[in-house]
Design an enzyme around this catalytic site. Structure first.
Site, PDB file in Angstrom:
ATOM      1  CG  HIS A 307      -2.171   0.989   0.976  1.00  0.00           C
ATOM      2  ND1 HIS A 307      -2.093   2.223   1.117  1.00  0.00           N
ATOM      3  CD2 HIS A 307      -3.229   0.664   0.654  1.00  0.00           C
ATOM      4  CE1 HIS A 307      -3.332   2.630   1.157  1.00  0.00           C
ATOM      5  NE2 HIS A 307      -4.095   1.773   0.574  1.00  0.00           N
ATOM      6  CG  ASP A 365      -8.611  -4.468  -2.522  1.00  0.00           C
ATOM      7  OD1 ASP A 365      -9.991  -4.500  -2.047  1.00  0.00           O
ATOM      8  OD2 ASP A 365      -8.067  -3.600  -3.070  1.00  0.00           O
TER       9      ASP A 365
HETATM   10  N1  CMC Z   1       4.114  -7.486  -4.867  1.00  0.00           N
HETATM   11  C1  CMC Z   1       5.340  -7.472  -4.879  1.00  0.00           C
HETATM   12  N2  CMC Z   1       6.149  -6.589  -4.630  1.00  0.00           N
HETATM   13  C2  CMC Z   1       5.630  -5.254  -4.409  1.00  0.00           C
HETATM   14  C3  CMC Z   1       4.143  -5.255  -4.128  1.00  0.00           C
HETATM   15  C4  CMC Z   1       3.389  -6.620  -4.310  1.00  0.00           C
HETATM   16  N3  CMC Z   1       2.068  -6.434  -4.144  1.00  0.00           N
HETATM   17  N4  CMC Z   1       3.852  -3.954  -3.999  1.00  0.00           N
HETATM   18  C5  CMC Z   1       4.840  -3.377  -4.136  1.00  0.00           C
HETATM   19  N5  CMC Z   1       5.978  -4.051  -4.162  1.00  0.00           N
HETATM   20  C6  CMC Z   1       7.260  -3.407  -4.285  1.00  0.00           C
HETATM   21  C7  CMC Z   1       7.659  -2.862  -5.640  1.00  0.00           C
HETATM   22  O1  CMC Z   1       8.017  -3.680  -6.808  1.00  0.00           O
HETATM   23  C8  CMC Z   1       8.884  -1.951  -5.193  1.00  0.00           C
HETATM   24  O2  CMC Z   1      10.155  -2.433  -5.151  1.00  0.00           O
HETATM   25  P1  CMC Z   1      11.389  -1.675  -5.431  1.00  0.00           P
HETATM   26  O3  CMC Z   1      11.518  -0.540  -4.556  1.00  0.00           O
HETATM   27  O4  CMC Z   1      12.269  -2.751  -5.444  1.00  0.00           O
HETATM   28  O5  CMC Z   1      11.196  -0.989  -6.874  1.00  0.00           O
HETATM   29  C9  CMC Z   1       8.390  -1.608  -3.577  1.00  0.00           C
HETATM   30  O6  CMC Z   1       7.491  -2.557  -3.254  1.00  0.00           O
HETATM   31  C10 CMC Z   1       7.496  -0.334  -3.397  1.00  0.00           C
HETATM   32  O7  CMC Z   1       6.248  -0.552  -4.273  1.00  0.00           O
HETATM   33  P2  CMC Z   1       5.676   0.940  -5.343  1.00  0.00           P
HETATM   34  O8  CMC Z   1       4.970  -0.005  -6.560  1.00  0.00           O
HETATM   35  O9  CMC Z   1       6.691   1.684  -5.617  1.00  0.00           O
HETATM   36  O10 CMC Z   1       4.791   1.524  -4.082  1.00  0.00           O
HETATM   37  P3  CMC Z   1       3.386   2.103  -4.434  1.00  0.00           P
HETATM   38  O11 CMC Z   1       3.113   3.041  -3.159  1.00  0.00           O
HETATM   39  O12 CMC Z   1       3.498   3.126  -5.808  1.00  0.00           O
HETATM   40  O13 CMC Z   1       2.209   1.288  -5.059  1.00  0.00           O
HETATM   41  C11 CMC Z   1       0.504  -0.328  -4.697  1.00  0.00           C
HETATM   42  C12 CMC Z   1       1.318   0.883  -3.963  1.00  0.00           C
HETATM   43  C13 CMC Z   1      -0.799  -0.710  -3.988  1.00  0.00           C
HETATM   44  C14 CMC Z   1      -0.073   0.025  -6.105  1.00  0.00           C
HETATM   45  C15 CMC Z   1       1.376  -1.599  -4.881  1.00  0.00           C
HETATM   46  O14 CMC Z   1       1.794  -2.131  -3.660  1.00  0.00           O
HETATM   47  C16 CMC Z   1       0.681  -2.581  -5.569  1.00  0.00           C
HETATM   48  O15 CMC Z   1       0.771  -2.843  -6.913  1.00  0.00           O
HETATM   49  N6  CMC Z   1      -0.066  -3.801  -4.888  1.00  0.00           N
HETATM   50  C17 CMC Z   1      -0.824  -4.597  -5.504  1.00  0.00           C
HETATM   51  C18 CMC Z   1      -2.224  -4.211  -5.971  1.00  0.00           C
HETATM   52  C19 CMC Z   1      -3.190  -3.882  -4.721  1.00  0.00           C
HETATM   53  O16 CMC Z   1      -3.234  -4.677  -3.734  1.00  0.00           O
HETATM   54  N7  CMC Z   1      -3.764  -2.860  -4.717  1.00  0.00           N
HETATM   55  C20 CMC Z   1      -4.822  -2.660  -3.775  1.00  0.00           C
HETATM   56  C21 CMC Z   1      -4.407  -1.273  -2.820  1.00  0.00           C
HETATM   57  S1  CMC Z   1      -5.424  -1.146  -1.179  1.00  0.00           S
HETATM   58  C22 CMC Z   1      -6.962  -0.874  -1.682  1.00  0.00           C
HETATM   59  C23 CMC Z   1      -7.045   0.536  -2.385  1.00  0.00           C
HETATM   60  O17 CMC Z   1      -6.819   1.291  -1.526  1.00  0.00           O
HETATM   61  O18 CMC Z   1      -7.417   0.873  -3.532  1.00  0.00           O
END
Ligand code: CMC
Length: 431
Positions: A307, A365
């Site tokens: 998140h 989720d």
């Molecule tokens: N699985 C594997 N690696 C992950 C995941 C994951 N679910 N989420 C983040 N990472 C890694 C990502 O690869 C990155 O690694 P690095 O620093 O080596 O590049 C690091 O963790 C930080 O991730 P980010 O993408 O820069 O973080 P963000 O804040 O931009 O994204 C997120 C947040 C929710 C989009 C992401 O964690 C994700 O894609 N999760 C899966 C989708 C999901 O479950 N979304 C629902 C969110 S909760 C409901 C809502 O509020 O809508």
């Protein structure tokens, strides 16, 4: 006491810019950069990672501690002791209702649960295999074509009337989308039922049988609505605010919010998480998927994990996991293989160095898909249910924004990296 100030000093310039620092009730201070542009520079923050886009009194999250408060009340307490309509009232008005206020609010909502009969003709224009989120965007936006009498956004009573209409009609519209997709007749709302019971009744009632929703499933549905009701300035709420800042009507703004919610990085994750658990299919294959999630060259991510704000267990996920348990017991599916995979996957990930180091925890989720599926809701409707529940939050933010006299159109700036000024080249002289 004078405002505390921060100083912005640009290298090579003698001048420094003084910036006010503001404190909220809770959470980090913010540096007010509003006047920076007047000095010929802009701030740059793609993804709003360090930027507070507005001031708000509605919801607070402490991502480090895993805290979520609606108007100051912890989500765990609300999920246990309140119901969704009380939460709607709280989000809209700032305080929990007393008995009389709750009765009046419930009456206001039930008075608006039906939709204009023309709406069913409009809905009939969609393909039956359309994704329900596509249909929801259309029908919710179309409400502005039906309810002209409450569209003057400068009148507080009109704004509140639109809020009542949206909260009241979302379950009716969501259930209509589902019924349409399975070719069954629409079920009219029943005003003697609670909000969640009425929704489940409109989803699953058929004319050939008498049935009533199971009270355990009703309570679970209501809790799912409460858990999803608001989450401060997330992508869809910010979309609603941005659309609303132009003076667009509330139905159009909520439709824009539904569009933003649809993506798999946001509300679409519950559908994606269930699909992922089905794809894993067996606890023995979890290791393979954990490995893929950690591989930088593989776009796969553990859906329902991670998140932007929570760097701790999402408090909603804890309540969701317990609710999931209760629902599985109630429907006699305590041996549900997907739930077993989810529990094991969570355990493995929480002990894995990659997830620990990056502070990736289950989000709301992760367990909501299994729960909704056990209630009998098809996965394509998951994000629709998220939208239904989030409508109370979206409209509360929209009202807060429109009521603020200092509100201006949202208009971000950019760092332009395109071509420099150049002269037009006639077509026969182009390479
Ligand atoms: N699985 C594997 N690696 C992950 C995941 C994951 N679910 N989420 C983040 N990472 C890694 C990502 O690869 C990155 O690694 P690095 O620093 O080596 O590049 C690091 O963790 C930080 O991730 P980010 O993408 O820069 O973080 P963000 O804040 O931009 O994204 C997120 C947040 C929710 C989009 C992401 O964690 C994700 O894609 N999760 C899966 C989708 C999901 O479950 N979304 C629902 C969110 S909760 C409901 C809502 O509020 O809508």
């Amino acid at each position: 006491m004078a405002d505390p100030k921060a100083q912005l000093k640009l290298m090579g310039s003698k001048q420094s810019i003084e910036l006010p620092v503001r404190s909220g009730t809770l959470g980090p201070d913010v540096i007010d950069v509003n006047q920076v542009g007047k000095n010929g520079v802009f701030t740059f923050d793609p993804g709003f990672v360090s930027t507070a886009s507005c001031e708000s009194k509605i919801t607070f999250i402490d991502g480090g501690k895993g805290v979520l408060l609606y108007r100051g009340y912890p989500i765990e307490q609300l999920a246990e002791k309140a119901d969704y309509l009380e939460v709607c009232y709280l989000l809209l008005n700032g305080e929990l209702p007393n008995k009389t206020q709750k009765q009046a609010f419930t009456n206001n909502i039930t008075m608006h649960t039906m939709v204009h009969e023309q709406m069913s003709h409009f809905l009939n224009g969609f393909r039956r295999d359309a994704h329900p989120m596509a249909v929801m965007m259309g029908v919710v936006g179309a409400l502005s074509a039906f309810y002209h009498d409450s569209l003057d956004i400068s009148i507080p009573e009109h704004r509140m009337m639109s809020a009542y209409r949206l909260i009241a009609k979302m379950p009716t519209l969501a259930a209509m989308c589902y019924k349409y997709s399975v070719g069954q007749p629409f079920v009219f709302p029943r005003n003697e039922m609670s909000y969640a019971e009425n929704f489940l009744n409109m989803m699953f009632q058929i004319p050939s049988e008498d049935s009533k929703p199971d009270p355990v499933l009703v309570r679970a549905m209501d809790r799912i609505f409460m858990l999803h009701a608001d989450h401060e300035q997330n992508a869809s709420t910010s979309t609603v605010r941005l659309a609303g800042s132009t003076g667009a009507n509330p139905f159009a703004c909520i439709s824009a919010g539904i569009a933003a919610l649809w993506g798999p990085a946001h509300g679409g994750a519950n559908e994606a998480a269930l699909n992922m658990l089905e794809e894993i299919g067996d606890v023995d294959r979890i290791g393979e998927y954990i490995k893929r999630a950690k591989d930088r060259d593989d776009p796969f991510r553990l859906m329902g994990f991670g998140h932007r704000v929570y760097k701790n267990y999402d408090p909603r996920a804890k309540v969701m996991r317990d609710t999931c348990h209760e629902v599985l017991e109630a429907v006699g599916a305590h041996d549900n293989p997907l739930f077993k995979i989810a529990l094991k996957l969570e355990k493995i990930a929480l002990e894995d160095e990659y997830f620990v180091e990056k502070k990736l925890y289950p989000n709301v989720d992760f367990y909501s898909g299994i729960t909704l599926s056990a209630i009998g809701i098809p996965s394509t409707m998951f994000t629709v249910i998220f939208a239904l529940a989030r409508t109370s939050g979206w409209i509360s933010h929209w009202i807060e924004m429109i009521s603020d006299e200092a509100q201006r159109i949202g208009r971000p700036r950019q760092l332009y990296t395109g071509a420099d000024t150049r002269d037009f080249v006639p077509i026969d002289k182009r390479k």
